[in-house]
Scaffold this active site. Structure first.
Site, short mmCIF file in Angstrom:
data_model
loop_
_atom_site.label_atom_id
_atom_site.label_comp_id
_atom_site.label_asym_id
_atom_site.label_seq_id
_atom_site.Cartn_x
_atom_site.Cartn_y
_atom_site.Cartn_z
N GLY A 17 -4.65 -39.31 -37.58
CA GLY A 17 -4.99 -40.51 -36.84
C GLY A 17 -5.87 -41.48 -37.59
O GLY A 17 -5.70 -41.71 -38.79
N ARG A 38 -12.82 -30.10 -37.50
CA ARG A 38 -13.18 -28.78 -36.97
C ARG A 38 -12.21 -27.70 -37.41
O ARG A 38 -12.53 -26.52 -37.35
CB ARG A 38 -13.24 -28.82 -35.44
CG ARG A 38 -11.94 -29.18 -34.77
CD ARG A 38 -12.11 -29.36 -33.27
NE ARG A 38 -10.87 -29.76 -32.64
CZ ARG A 38 -9.95 -28.93 -32.21
NH1 ARG A 38 -10.13 -27.62 -32.34
NH2 ARG A 38 -8.84 -29.38 -31.64
N ASP A 63 -17.99 -28.75 -37.76
CA ASP A 63 -18.16 -28.88 -36.31
C ASP A 63 -19.24 -29.93 -36.07
O ASP A 63 -20.43 -29.67 -36.29
CB ASP A 63 -18.57 -27.54 -35.71
CG ASP A 63 -18.85 -27.61 -34.21
OD1 ASP A 63 -18.69 -28.70 -33.62
OD2 ASP A 63 -19.24 -26.58 -33.64
N ASN A 90 -16.21 -40.62 -37.02
CA ASN A 90 -14.95 -40.93 -36.36
C ASN A 90 -14.50 -39.86 -35.37
O ASN A 90 -13.74 -40.15 -34.46
CB ASN A 90 -13.86 -41.11 -37.43
CG ASN A 90 -12.47 -41.13 -36.84
OD1 ASN A 90 -12.05 -42.11 -36.23
ND2 ASN A 90 -11.75 -40.02 -36.99
N TYR A 155 -15.34 -40.56 -21.39
CA TYR A 155 -15.04 -41.24 -22.65
C TYR A 155 -15.77 -42.58 -22.71
O TYR A 155 -16.41 -42.91 -23.71
CB TYR A 155 -13.53 -41.44 -22.78
CG TYR A 155 -13.08 -42.03 -24.09
CD1 TYR A 155 -12.98 -41.25 -25.23
CD2 TYR A 155 -12.74 -43.38 -24.19
CE1 TYR A 155 -12.55 -41.78 -26.43
CE2 TYR A 155 -12.31 -43.93 -25.38
CZ TYR A 155 -12.21 -43.12 -26.51
OH TYR A 155 -11.79 -43.66 -27.70
N LYS A 159 -18.70 -43.57 -25.45
CA LYS A 159 -18.49 -44.65 -26.41
C LYS A 159 -19.49 -45.79 -26.21
O LYS A 159 -19.90 -46.45 -27.18
CB LYS A 159 -17.05 -45.18 -26.31
CG LYS A 159 -15.99 -44.18 -26.77
CD LYS A 159 -16.19 -43.81 -28.23
CE LYS A 159 -15.06 -42.95 -28.77
NZ LYS A 159 -15.21 -42.63 -30.21
N ILE A 190 -4.62 -48.07 -30.33
CA ILE A 190 -3.99 -47.93 -31.63
C ILE A 190 -2.90 -46.85 -31.52
O ILE A 190 -3.06 -45.86 -30.80
CB ILE A 190 -5.01 -47.52 -32.70
CG1 ILE A 190 -6.24 -48.46 -32.67
CG2 ILE A 190 -4.37 -47.51 -34.08
CD1 ILE A 190 -5.94 -49.91 -32.96
N THR A 192 -1.70 -43.92 -32.17
CA THR A 192 -2.09 -42.61 -32.71
C THR A 192 -1.66 -41.52 -31.73
O THR A 192 -1.25 -41.80 -30.60
CB THR A 192 -3.61 -42.52 -32.90
OG1 THR A 192 -4.24 -42.65 -31.61
CG2 THR A 192 -4.12 -43.59 -33.84
N GLN A 259 -9.93 -61.28 -22.77
CA GLN A 259 -9.37 -61.82 -21.52
C GLN A 259 -10.37 -61.74 -20.37
O GLN A 259 -11.17 -60.83 -20.30
CB GLN A 259 -8.12 -61.00 -21.16
CG GLN A 259 -7.07 -61.03 -22.26
CD GLN A 259 -5.90 -60.12 -21.98
OE1 GLN A 259 -4.88 -60.54 -21.46
NE2 GLN A 259 -6.07 -58.86 -22.33
#
Length: 259
Positions: A17, A38, A63, A90, A155, A159, A190, A192, A259
């Site tokens: 990815g 990992r 890890d 990442n 998530y 983030k 994206i 991935t 937007q």
């Protein structure tokens, strides 16, 4: 070519990815790259592609939720290449659950990898980069760290946390005159494996193609991004070209959040 020539880079979550694309990009531009993940499965293909393009790289099992693993990985990087100039945090995971559905176990899993992993990496990289006289840390956030999505509460929270973690670290490094810059990159959707899995999870009646078309239509540019779109952004922030950028957010999303 050679935009990061002779720099030493560590990229986490690099066996596929975005991580694989970022590692390959940095290697093509002259960096000596440590890919970490990992588990090693799939890393051989990435390593072969980098070597075939004339790049220099190595792989380490890592890890990101473990302080000891971070210490070992950075120590091994320094032993092999003499220092650390670039860190790209990442490694990341997602749980497609809303606030009513998410379990505490799922919440802690996402936070442990996405947010705690970024904290540990940023902290350990600063310690290593101080000895080098400076460096660049690029933390991969998401557009979900800037805008909300009802389907991905853990998530989104992880983030968003990366943004303020990075700003705080950037200000600290600037105050201490470390010559270490900390910035975030915010990819949109994206193409991935992670995004394809997300599409499968939300597809009505199992129609993934229809789900993809609907998602593409939400982007003003009319399509999903490619991993290299994000890799080029990371390359800029990792290079000396961005020497006046720190504590900033670089959004790569096809206009999604405009937007």
């Amino acid at each position: 070519m050679n935009r990061v020539k002779d720099k030493v880079a560590l990229v986490t979550g690099a066996r596929r990815g975005l991580g694989a694309a970022i590692a390959a990009m940095l290697a093509r531009e002259g960096a000596r790259v440590v890919l970490s993940d990992r588990k090693a499965e799939g890393s051989e293909e990435v390593m072969h592609a980098i070597a075939a393009a004339g790049g220099e790289a190595t792989f380490m099992v890592h890890d990101v939720t473990s302080a000891e693993s971070w210490d070992n990985t950075i120590a091994a990087t320094i032993e092999r290449y003499g220092g650390l100039d670039i860190l790209v945090n990442n490694a990341g995971v997602g749980a497609g659950k809303n606030i009513e559905e998410v379990t505490l176990e799922e919440w802690r899993w996402v936070m442990g990898i996405n947010l705690e992993g970024a904290m540990l990496g940023t902290q350990r990289a600063i310690a290593a980069m101080k000895q080098r006289g400076g460096g660049a840390i690029v933390n991969i956030s998401s557009i979900e760290g800037l805008v909300g999505d009802s389907r991905m509460v853990a998530y989104d929270a992880s983030k968003a946390g990366i943004v303020l973690l990075s700003r705080s670290a950037a200000l600290h490094c600037a105050k201490m005159k470390y010559n270490i810059r900390v910035n975030t990159v915010h990819p949109g959707f994206i193409d991935t494996k992670m995004v394809r899995g997300f599409l499968a999870s939300i597809a009505e009646g199992g129609d993934v193609d229809a789900a993809r078309r609907a998602l593409e239509a939400r982007h003003p540019l009319g399509h999903l991004g490619e991993p290299d779109d994000v890799a080029y952004a990371v390359l800029y922030l990792a290079s000396d070209e961005s020497k006046f950028a720190t504590g900033s957010e670089l959004v790569i999303d096809g206009g999604y959040t405009a937007q």
